[in-house]
Structures are given as structure tokens and as C-alpha cells.
Write a protein that holds these residues in place. Structure first.
Motif, PDB file in Angstrom:
ATOM      1  N   THR A 290       0.805  -1.223   0.000  1.00  0.00           N
ATOM      2  CA  THR A 290       0.000   0.000   0.000  1.00  0.00           C
ATOM      3  C   THR A 290       0.835   1.269   0.000  1.00  0.00           C
ATOM      4  O   THR A 290       0.313   2.352  -0.275  1.00  0.00           O
TER       5      THR A 290
ATOM      6  N   SER B 170      -2.473   3.667   4.229  1.00  0.00           N
ATOM      7  CA  SER B 170      -2.545   3.698   2.769  1.00  0.00           C
ATOM      8  C   SER B 170      -2.825   5.137   2.355  1.00  0.00           C
ATOM      9  O   SER B 170      -2.932   6.034   3.197  1.00  0.00           O
TER      10      SER B 170
ATOM     11  N   ASP C  42      -5.413   7.418  -0.393  1.00  0.00           N
ATOM     12  CA  ASP C  42      -6.531   7.359  -1.332  1.00  0.00           C
ATOM     13  C   ASP C  42      -6.144   8.043  -2.635  1.00  0.00           C
ATOM     14  O   ASP C  42      -5.001   8.475  -2.810  1.00  0.00           O
ATOM     15  N   ASP C  43      -7.095   8.153  -3.575  1.00  0.00           N
ATOM     16  CA  ASP C  43      -6.741   8.669  -4.894  1.00  0.00           C
ATOM     17  C   ASP C  43      -6.454  10.164  -4.900  1.00  0.00           C
ATOM     18  O   ASP C  43      -5.966  10.701  -5.895  1.00  0.00           O
TER      19      ASP C  43
ATOM     20  N   VAL D 177      -4.419   7.660   4.868  1.00  0.00           N
ATOM     21  CA  VAL D 177      -5.535   7.024   5.559  1.00  0.00           C
ATOM     22  C   VAL D 177      -4.974   5.992   6.529  1.00  0.00           C
ATOM     23  O   VAL D 177      -4.284   5.050   6.118  1.00  0.00           O
TER      24      VAL D 177
ATOM     25  N   THR E  61     -11.162   4.817  10.853  1.00  0.00           N
ATOM     26  CA  THR E  61     -10.080   5.343  10.021  1.00  0.00           C
ATOM     27  C   THR E  61      -9.888   6.822  10.335  1.00  0.00           C
ATOM     28  O   THR E  61     -10.847   7.529  10.681  1.00  0.00           O
TER      29      THR E  61
ATOM     30  N   LYS F 215      -7.690  10.397   8.800  1.00  0.00           N
ATOM     31  CA  LYS F 215      -6.969  10.929   7.654  1.00  0.00           C
ATOM     32  C   LYS F 215      -5.887  11.911   8.096  1.00  0.00           C
ATOM     33  O   LYS F 215      -6.039  12.604   9.102  1.00  0.00           O
TER      34      LYS F 215
ATOM     35  N   GLN G 135      -2.004  15.370   2.849  1.00  0.00           N
ATOM     36  CA  GLN G 135      -2.024  14.977   1.447  1.00  0.00           C
ATOM     37  C   GLN G 135      -0.619  15.062   0.875  1.00  0.00           C
ATOM     38  O   GLN G 135       0.179  15.913   1.270  1.00  0.00           O
TER      39      GLN G 135
ATOM     40  N   LYS H  86      -4.279  11.380 -10.441  1.00  0.00           N
ATOM     41  CA  LYS H  86      -4.726  10.734  -9.216  1.00  0.00           C
ATOM     42  C   LYS H  86      -3.679   9.741  -8.720  1.00  0.00           C
ATOM     43  O   LYS H  86      -2.915   9.187  -9.502  1.00  0.00           O
TER      44      LYS H  86
ATOM     45  N   SER I 289      -2.722   3.658  -5.044  1.00  0.00           N
ATOM     46  CA  SER I 289      -2.016   2.960  -3.973  1.00  0.00           C
ATOM     47  C   SER I 289      -1.823   1.498  -4.335  1.00  0.00           C
ATOM     48  O   SER I 289      -2.679   0.877  -4.974  1.00  0.00           O
TER      49      SER I 289
END
Length: 392
Positions: A84, A281, A283-284, A289, A297, A299, A302, A342, A345
Motif C-alpha cells: 500500500t 494507505s 486514497d486517490d 488514511v 479510520t 486521515k 495529502q 490521481k 495505492s
């Protein structure tokens, strides 16, 4: 003829450099994020002289010159890895890295890991992977101090199903509530129909034999009255802090005649016990996350990305990295917006080297080198012939 030999030598040198570029491309066919290069050729300067008669000019060239190399930044194949923290960009952009000296570099090879300090770094050289917080401030991405997620006491309990309108009372078992320290309590809720106001029910929260008065709910034509569909109660577990609760019957609850057959049941509650970190992991959108054993979960930052407007603004520096050579042509942002691709992962971008094209170029370089060497050999033979004539 000596000039011809010198011109032939420029051909040998040029095609040798072209061969080196091809060799570098093919050697990196399995290098993640590698971008192929092409050597740029140009003719050298010319001398111009006017012949004795006529109006034309005679131009004589001086051979082959080589300029810089141009990068091919088309996207390579994205391949699944199952890790991941292997990340690929589907579209434009490069991951941002900061080395030990504070210098910023960029890469398409998103092979990352968290080091012993909990900081996300590039596996190849240990440089830090940069991210952006909610305020757009760039900094490192860290999971330090995120190993355990604190529990959250229940605040709302929801129900669903039909409460028989002809029943005198009903008890809902298996109502789960989380206390202030993450402990789980199995409670029940008793509903008693009013003998004077049809459609009205008294609600009690029960912990074994202990009763905690809640309030009253009401139904109009079998549907919850919005003004009386929720009740508040304070649950007092022994030896622990009080837990204020809202018992919510406002959605998916009805009260019709079902011949005392009740389907009213506990549906959900919003508390959770403490949980250990079980995985991380992205995200797109490139957002960190963090997953915990309690099913929750969280966050984080970025990933900070960079992209350029012109190939003249980027250069390869080795180690799967690139540098910015013109800040005016660069943009900083995050995945999914402003022209950025994007994040994928569990995937890595492979080299974009086209092996069939490289082999075709290899043949051309070989033929060019052979032709230049033949020119030199022929010019040398002609010189030898000239010297032989002189000696005669």
C-alpha cells in the motif's frame, strides 16, 4: 581530404554519444519511474566561398554536432505490487522529496516506507516525502503518535423496525453502548404504551435491574412525530463518568398494528473502543488514511505534488529523481485537481522505455557509425594514393 577525415570523426563521436543514450535507456528498462531520453543531432557550421564564375555560392559542411538530450515524459505502465505504500500517479505530476541537505527533488517512482521515526521516506535514498496540511503548508508526512486511536463514548443510539401499536410494552435487547474509557455495555430499552394518549410511549434505559428514565416518544398515523422522536438519557455506569445518550427513533421506525409482532431492534451507535493502528494507505487524492483495529479510520496530510509546463524546466539527476530548472514553469498542488493526476495505492509506475524503438535506433546508430568510419578509411586511402603519386 584531411577535412573529410575530421568530418568523419564528428560522425563517429556523435553516433557514439547516441549509442550511449540508447544504452542508458535499455539498461533502465526495469527502473521504476524512469523516463527515456533522445539525443538531439544537428549539423555543424558551414564555410561559404564564391566560385570564380557564376552567381552561386559553394557551402561546405564541417560534420555532425550533438545537442542536449530530450526527456520523454509519457506515462509508463502501472503495475500492481500489493504494497500500500507503493504509489503511482495516473496522470500528470511528480512526488516531492526533500533530501538530508534540504534540497527539493521530484520523482515518479513512488516506492515509499515509514522510517523508525514514523516519517514517510523514499526507500531508495531515505529522503523525506513531502505533504500538505489543511492550510496548504508543506511538511513531512508522519504517523508518530498515531499508533493508538482513543476510544469515543457513545452519544447516539439508533433503532429501526416496527413497534406494534396494539402492544402494551416492548423491550429491545442487545443495545450496545461504549463508555468513557472504551468499555462495552449490553443494555436494553423498554417502551411502555400510554393508557391515556394513543401513539405515545414511555422510554426507559435498563442496565440489568437498574433503570434510567429517558422520556417519551410519539407516533402520528404510525410514523414518528418529528417533535417527539428522540429522547435524552444519562447512563451512569458504575465507577465511571456519566454517558449522555440520545435514543433516536426518528428514522426507519414505525408503529403499526402487527398483532403484537415487534421488529423494533437496535441498529447502531456512534461510539468505539480504543484501537491500535493496523495499516496505512493513501486514497486517490493522495491523502494518508490510517486504519485501526476498532474499524475506524483517520486521515492525515495529502501528498505534495509538482508538475511542469515545459520539458525545458526539468532535468534528470539520477536515483529516479528530477530537478526543477525553471521555477516559473512549475506548479505545486495535490492529486485530483489543477491538472494533477490521481494517486494509485499499491501500484508502481514502470519505465516508459520502448524497447522496439530503441533497437530500431540502435541499428541506425550502428549504420551511421559504420558509414562515418568508411568515409575516414576512404579519405585515408586517397591520401596514401596522393603521397604515392608525389614520390613517383
Amino acid at each position: 581530404m584531411i577535412d573529410s577525415i575530421l568530418v568523419g570523426m564528428t560522425g563517429l563521436q556523435g553516433f557514439s554519444k547516441g549509442l550511449r543514450v540508447i544504452a542508458n535507456n535499455t539498461a533502465n528498462i526495469d527502473t521504476p519511474g524512469f523516463k527515456a531520453s533522445t539525443l538531439q543531432f544537428a549539423d555543424l557550421f558551414y564555410s561559404t566561398s564564391s566560385p570564380g564564375t557564376g552567381s552561386g555560392l559553394m557551402q561546405v559542411g564541417y560534420g555532425l554536432d550533438t545537442g542536449g538530450t530530450s526527456l520523454d515524459f509519457k506515462q509508463g505502465e502501472l503495475r500492481q505490487t500489493g504494497n500500500t505504500l507503493d504509489l503511482a500517479l495516473d496522470g500528470q505530476g511528480l512526488f516531492t522529496l526533500k533530501d538530508a541537505d534540504g534540497n527539493i527533488h521530484y520523482t515518479r517512482a513512488g516506492q515509499f516506507m515509514f522510517n523508525a521515526d514514523g516519517v514517510l521516506v523514499n526507500r531508495a535514498d531515505g529522503s523525506k516525502v513531502m505533504g500538505m496540511d489543511a492550510n496548504g503548508v508543506m511538511g513531512e508526512i508522519s504517523i508518530k503518535g498515531e499508533g493508538t486511536l482513543e476510544g469515543k463514548a457513545t452519544t447516539t443510539v439508533t433503532f429501526s423496525g416496527n413497534l406494534p401499536s396494539t402492544s402494551a410494552s416492548q423491550t429491545v435487547q442487545g443495545v450496545t453502548v461504549i463508555d468513557s474509557v472504551g468499555g462495552t455495555h449490553d443494555l436494553s430499552v423498554k417502551l411502555t404504551a400510554s393508557t391515556t394518549d394513543p401513539g405515545h410511549w414511555t422510554v426507559e434505559l435498563l442496565d440489568g435491574s437498574a433503570s434510567f428514565a429517558a422520556g417519551e416518544i410519539a407516533f402520528v398515523d404510525g410514523m414518528p412525530d418529528p417533535a417527539q422522536s428522540k429522547v435524552s438519557v444519562t447512563y451512569k455506569p458504575a465507577g465511571l463518568a456519566d454517558v449522555p445518550l440520545t435514543l433516536d427513533f426518528s428514522a426507519d421506525v414505525t408503529s403499526f398494528d402487527s398483532q403484537d409482532l415487534s421488529t423494533l431492534a437496535f441498529r447502531s451507535q456512534d461510539g468505539y473502543a480504543p484501537g491500535a493502528l493496523t495499516g496505512v494507505s493513501f486514497d486517490d487524492t493522495g491523502t494518508l488514511v490510517m486504519s485501526y483495529a476498532n474499524g475506524q479510520t483517520e486521515k492525515g496530510s495529502q501528498l505534495a505534488l509538482g508538475r511542469f509546463d515545459s520539458l525545458d524546466a526539468v532535468k534528470s539527476v539520477g536515483g529516479n529523481a528530477f530537478d526543477n530548472t525553471n521555477s516559473l514553469a512549475w506548479h505545486v498542488g495535490v492529486a485530483g485537481g489543477n491538472g494533477f493526476g490521481k494517486v494509485r495505492s499499491g501500484m508502481v509506475e514502470l519505465s516508459n522505455v520502448d524497447l522496439s524503438q530503441e533497437f530500431s535506433d540502435l541499428v541506425i546508430m550502428q549504420r551511421g557509425y559504420q558509414a562515418s568510419s568508411q568515409v575516414i578509411s576512404t579519405a585515408n586511402e586517397m591520401l596514401q594514393e596522393l603521397f604515392t603519386m608525389k614520390n613517383k
